[in-house]
Scaffold this motif. Structure first.
Motif, PDB file in Angstrom:
ATOM      1  N   HIS A 338     -47.047   2.254 -51.005  1.00 28.87           N
ATOM      2  CA  HIS A 338     -46.857   1.814 -52.390  1.00 28.87           C
ATOM      3  C   HIS A 338     -48.225   1.581 -53.009  1.00 28.87           C
ATOM      4  N   VAL A 339     -48.414   2.136 -54.205  1.00 24.55           N
ATOM      5  CA  VAL A 339     -49.667   1.974 -54.935  1.00 24.55           C
ATOM      6  C   VAL A 339     -49.351   1.302 -56.264  1.00 24.55           C
ATOM      7  N   ALA A 340     -49.812   0.081 -56.437  1.00 25.55           N
ATOM      8  CA  ALA A 340     -49.610  -0.622 -57.701  1.00 25.55           C
ATOM      9  C   ALA A 340     -50.553  -0.045 -58.754  1.00 25.55           C
ATOM     10  N   LEU A 359     -51.962  17.240 -46.481  1.00 28.71           N
ATOM     11  CA  LEU A 359     -51.772  15.798 -46.465  1.00 28.71           C
ATOM     12  C   LEU A 359     -52.539  15.202 -47.639  1.00 28.71           C
ATOM     13  N   ALA A 360     -52.061  14.060 -48.112  1.00 27.30           N
ATOM     14  CA  ALA A 360     -52.759  13.344 -49.185  1.00 27.30           C
ATOM     15  C   ALA A 360     -52.770  11.861 -48.858  1.00 27.30           C
ATOM     16  N   PHE A 361     -53.862  11.211 -49.227  1.00 30.30           N
ATOM     17  CA  PHE A 361     -54.031   9.778 -48.963  1.00 30.30           C
ATOM     18  C   PHE A 361     -54.509   9.095 -50.236  1.00 30.30           C
ATOM     19  N   GLY A 366     -61.080   1.633 -49.674  1.00 26.74           N
ATOM     20  CA  GLY A 366     -61.186   2.259 -48.360  1.00 26.74           C
ATOM     21  C   GLY A 366     -59.930   2.181 -47.520  1.00 26.74           C
ATOM     22  N   ARG A 367     -58.939   1.403 -47.925  1.00 24.06           N
ATOM     23  CA  ARG A 367     -57.711   1.249 -47.147  1.00 24.06           C
ATOM     24  C   ARG A 367     -56.648   2.221 -47.646  1.00 24.06           C
ATOM     25  N   PRO A 368     -55.980   2.942 -46.761  1.00 27.79           N
ATOM     26  CA  PRO A 368     -54.875   3.811 -47.183  1.00 27.79           C
ATOM     27  C   PRO A 368     -53.693   2.977 -47.693  1.00 27.79           C
ATOM     28  N   LEU A 369     -53.379   3.137 -48.963  1.00 30.95           N
ATOM     29  CA  LEU A 369     -52.248   2.425 -49.568  1.00 30.95           C
ATOM     30  C   LEU A 369     -50.973   3.239 -49.460  1.00 30.95           C
ATOM     31  N   ALA A 370     -51.103   4.550 -49.429  1.00 34.89           N
ATOM     32  CA  ALA A 370     -49.965   5.459 -49.332  1.00 34.89           C
ATOM     33  C   ALA A 370     -50.454   6.775 -48.763  1.00 34.89           C
ATOM     34  N   ALA A 371     -49.518   7.540 -48.218  1.00 35.07           N
ATOM     35  CA  ALA A 371     -49.858   8.848 -47.655  1.00 35.07           C
ATOM     36  C   ALA A 371     -48.686   9.791 -47.870  1.00 35.07           C
ATOM     37  N   MET A 372     -49.013  11.073 -47.959  1.00 36.11           N
ATOM     38  CA  MET A 372     -48.005  12.102 -48.192  1.00 36.11           C
ATOM     39  C   MET A 372     -48.213  13.253 -47.227  1.00 36.11           C
ATOM     40  N   SER A 373     -47.094  13.789 -46.729  1.00 38.45           N
ATOM     41  CA  SER A 373     -47.103  14.979 -45.893  1.00 38.45           C
ATOM     42  C   SER A 373     -46.287  16.059 -46.587  1.00 38.45           C
ATOM     43  N   VAL A 374     -46.859  17.236 -46.754  1.00 39.11           N
ATOM     44  CA  VAL A 374     -46.168  18.362 -47.378  1.00 39.11           C
ATOM     45  C   VAL A 374     -46.047  19.492 -46.364  1.00 39.11           C
ATOM     46  N   LEU A 383     -48.737   8.658 -40.114  1.00 34.32           N
ATOM     47  CA  LEU A 383     -49.201   8.291 -41.452  1.00 34.32           C
ATOM     48  C   LEU A 383     -48.655   6.929 -41.848  1.00 34.32           C
ATOM     49  N   ALA A 384     -47.403   6.667 -41.531  1.00 30.70           N
ATOM     50  CA  ALA A 384     -46.823   5.364 -41.842  1.00 30.70           C
ATOM     51  C   ALA A 384     -47.540   4.258 -41.070  1.00 30.70           C
ATOM     52  N   ALA A 385     -47.891   4.532 -39.819  1.00 26.36           N
ATOM     53  CA  ALA A 385     -48.627   3.536 -39.024  1.00 26.36           C
ATOM     54  C   ALA A 385     -50.002   3.277 -39.627  1.00 26.36           C
ATOM     55  N   LEU A 386     -50.630   4.321 -40.141  1.00 19.25           N
ATOM     56  CA  LEU A 386     -51.935   4.177 -40.767  1.00 19.25           C
ATOM     57  C   LEU A 386     -51.858   3.284 -42.002  1.00 19.25           C
ATOM     58  N   VAL A 387     -50.855   3.534 -42.840  1.00 18.44           N
ATOM     59  CA  VAL A 387     -50.703   2.729 -44.052  1.00 18.44           C
ATOM     60  C   VAL A 387     -50.360   1.290 -43.701  1.00 18.44           C
TER      61      VAL A 387
END
Length: 416
Positions: A338-340, A359-361, A366-374, A383-387
């Motif tokens: 989630h990105v506010a 992939l998108a971050f 510097g902290r991953p707020l969200a990530a996408m896999s296409v 990716l979920a663990a990273l976020v």
């Protein structure tokens, strides 16, 4: 001796049906009532704008449980009879026919409703919303005879509907008030990918425009008049401009309501014994540290499980990260986090979006707020663990295809 008060679920959609199943799985053997406004047994909605709309998925595949499941598990399923009032003081819910049902615990799973279109001509025949199974049925039937579709709104629902319509052979125009589709969620870099995807499949995308009127003749829609005077002809018009949570019961009963029914991390509302889950809940998220309403399938699947356990007095907190998926023209996308507004200061891409796999971050300090896999199966779990870890990561590692997603946390810094 009076009969024990029931556990009651108001809202017989996916969230309500999952809550009923979880209560039984967790050992609750008392009276269980599931109340629904629709006459259909509980079903899942994502396919209404994807596989079911295209005809690829049969109607029965949408059902959460087979119709006989409810009687087999002693669930008193009351369909076509909506709740009209909630009385927290008396611990009762009132149905449209005047029936009053006492509850020991009650779950609000009333979902959401498409935002109204407040322009002239909005109620003409041929102007469609897409929320219920009958909406998808009517739209699929219209696709067989129509040749021109206009979609108002460039969000997930609008784009998915546009994709199915193009594959059915219709000429499709998408009208969006912002500069790009999904701009508020994905930002410019990734929103452009979806714009290019639809343009590549022949969709006429028009951004920065506003519908002023639905034009028609003889009670039927014939097109859309824009605020700049442009007229776009259409046989069918789909309104996909967002939704609003169904908070009427909660608001009238005096519960705290913001963008949805406010709850804590256990899905408890401000009224004793009353819980909320799914599209209608604005729940405090213990990982993100804020109240959040998420109107997507994954929330309706997982959140009611926490609510059901909390209804039974178990220790339970909902801390799953928001998750979204879509499938358009064979492009499979998964998004977690989630990105506010104003929180993201950098977007990092791995791979070439033009090749259909990347992939998108989204980073904040510097902290991953969200990530996408296409189109990269298996990437979403790491990716979920990273976020979730909330730790700074070197952007160069995020962009480096030689570093597998499972290794991205190996050199992450301490949690911020």
């Amino acid at each position: 001796m009076p009969a024990p008060a029931a556990h009651v679920i108001v809202g017989a959609g996916l969230a309500g049906a999952v809550a009923a199943r979880t209560l039984r799985e967790e050992g609750y053997e008392g009276p269980l009532v599931l109340i629904g406004e629709e006459r259909e047994p509980p079903y899942e909605r994502p396919a209404l704008s994807k596989g079911y709309l295209s005809g690829a998925e049969p109607r029965e595949s949408l059902l959460v449980h087979p119709p006989e499941w409810y009687a087999e598990h002693e669930v008193d399923l009351r369909l076509g009879l909506p709740a009209t009032a909630l009385d927290p003081g008396r611990h009762e819910v009132v149905l449209r026919d005047g029936t009053r049902i006492g509850y020991a615990a009650l779950l609000l799973a009333t979902g959401s409703t498409p935002c109204p279109l407040d322009i002239p001509g909005a109620e003409l025949e041929g102007v469609r919303r897409l929320r219920r199974i009958e909406d998808s049925d009517r739209l699929r039937a219209a696709f067989r005879t129509a040749s021109r579709l206009v979609v108002l709104g460039g969000g997930w629902l609008g784009l998915e509907t546009a994709a199915v319509a193009r594959q059915a052979g219709l000429d499709v125009t998408v009208l969006e008030m912002t500069e790009l589709p999904l701009l508020g969620l994905l930002g410019r870099e990734v929103s452009a990918v979806f714009a290019d995807l639809h343009r590549g499949h022949g969709v006429d995308l028009r951004f920065g425009v506003q519908a002023a009127e639905i034009t028609g003749r003889g009670g039927a829609a014939e097109g859309v008049q824009l605020s700049d005077g442009t007229h776009i002809e259409a046989d069918v018009i789909v309104v996909a401009i967002g939704d609003v949570p169904n908070t009427g019961l909660a608001h009238a009963a005096g519960l705290r309501v913001r963008d949805g029914v406010e709850t804590d991390e256990r899905l408890r509302t401000s009224a004793p014994g009353v819980f909320a889950a799914g599209d209608v809940a604005c729940a405090f998220h213990p990982v993100l540290g804020r109240h959040l309403r998420v109107d997507h399938w994954a929330n309706a699947v997982h959140q009611p499980r926490t609510a059901a356990r909390a209804m039974l007095g178990r220790e339970a907190a909902y801390d799953r990260l928001p998750y979204v998926f879509t499938d358009q023209y064979g492009l499979g996308m998964e998004y977690v986090g989630h990105v506010a507004p104003g929180e993201c200061d950098r977007v990092v891409l791995r791979g070439d979006p033009g090749e259909g796999e990347f992939l998108a971050f989204w980073l904040g300090e510097g902290r991953p707020l969200a990530a996408m896999s296409v189109n990269m199966p298996g990437a979403m779990v790491p990716l979920a663990a990273l976020v979730r870890a909330g730790r700074p990561v070197d952007p160069a590692r995020l962009a480096d295809a030689a570093v597998p997603p499972t290794a991205l946390l190996d050199r992450a810094g301490p949690r911020g």
